[in-house]
Design a protein around this motif. Structure first.
Motif, short mmCIF file in Angstrom:
data_model
loop_
_atom_site.label_atom_id
_atom_site.label_comp_id
_atom_site.label_asym_id
_atom_site.label_seq_id
_atom_site.Cartn_x
_atom_site.Cartn_y
_atom_site.Cartn_z
N ALA A 1 32.46 -27.42 -18.58
CA ALA A 1 32.55 -25.99 -18.34
C ALA A 1 31.22 -25.32 -18.66
N ALA A 2 30.76 -24.50 -17.74
CA ALA A 2 29.53 -23.75 -18.00
C ALA A 2 29.28 -22.74 -16.91
N THR B 1 28.41 -17.98 -11.20
CA THR B 1 28.96 -19.26 -10.78
C THR B 1 29.40 -19.98 -12.04
N ALA B 2 30.67 -20.38 -12.07
CA ALA B 2 31.26 -21.00 -13.25
C ALA B 2 32.27 -22.05 -12.79
N THR B 3 33.00 -22.63 -13.73
CA THR B 3 34.03 -23.60 -13.41
C THR B 3 35.16 -22.90 -12.63
N SER C 1 35.56 -21.71 -5.28
CA SER C 1 34.16 -22.12 -5.15
C SER C 1 33.39 -21.94 -6.45
N GLY C 2 34.04 -21.38 -7.47
CA GLY C 2 33.39 -21.15 -8.76
C GLY C 2 32.73 -19.80 -8.89
N GLU D 1 31.70 -18.37 -19.98
CA GLU D 1 33.12 -18.61 -19.74
C GLU D 1 33.89 -18.34 -21.02
N ARG D 2 35.04 -17.71 -20.87
CA ARG D 2 35.88 -17.41 -22.03
C ARG D 2 36.36 -18.71 -22.66
#
Length: 141
Positions: free
Chosen positions: A30-31, A60-62, A92-93, A113-114
């Motif tokens: 996760a990032a 853009t994230a997981t 798509s993130g 990300e939380r």
């Protein structure tokens, strides 16, 4: 020593956020991998961003992850410009929120990300005085 209520509130919010992130179990892979602030139809002598004008912030994230966005004016992070919005990354993130700066000066847009315990990304932008003209924004010093 005089300490403003705003500074104390910002430090308390940052401390609480740090505690949540530190205590959360990390998720593998996760990032936040990118942070983009679209200037849209902004123009002027002071740069691309103006007070009172709105900008799309895309992270853009997981896929499926909730993203936290903070705006640090100077060095004081606050959630106020994002109105507590925590977008969720789509398939798509991509996660998008609207940012409307209320103060001139140097801003640091921060995204993570939380509860992932992963590093965050920060984008530094300068905000001038904005004059919103429908979808366009004139930015003055």
């Amino acid at each position: 020593m005089i300490v403003s209520k705003r500074f104390v509130s910002a430090v308390a919010a940052a401390g609480a956020l740090s505690a949540v992130v530190a205590l959360a179990a990390p998720q593998a892979g996760a990032a936040v991998t990118s942070l983009d602030i679209a200037s849209g139809l902004s123009f002027g002598s002071s740069g691309s961003y103006g007070t009172g004008c709105s900008y799309a912030v895309t992270v853009t994230a997981t896929p499926g992850a909730t993203v936290i966005l903070l705006d640090g004016v100077g060095s004081s992070p606050t959630e106020v410009p994002f109105h507590g919005v925590e977008p969720v990354a789509d398939e798509s993130g991509k996660a998008t929120a609207t940012w409307t700066p209320t103060e001139k000066g140097m801003h640091y847009i921060w995204a993570t990300e939380r509860l992932s315990g992963t590093p965050s990304l920060t984008e530094k932008v300068t905000v001038g005085t904005g004059i919103a003209l429908g979808p366009a924004c004139v930015v003055l010093p």
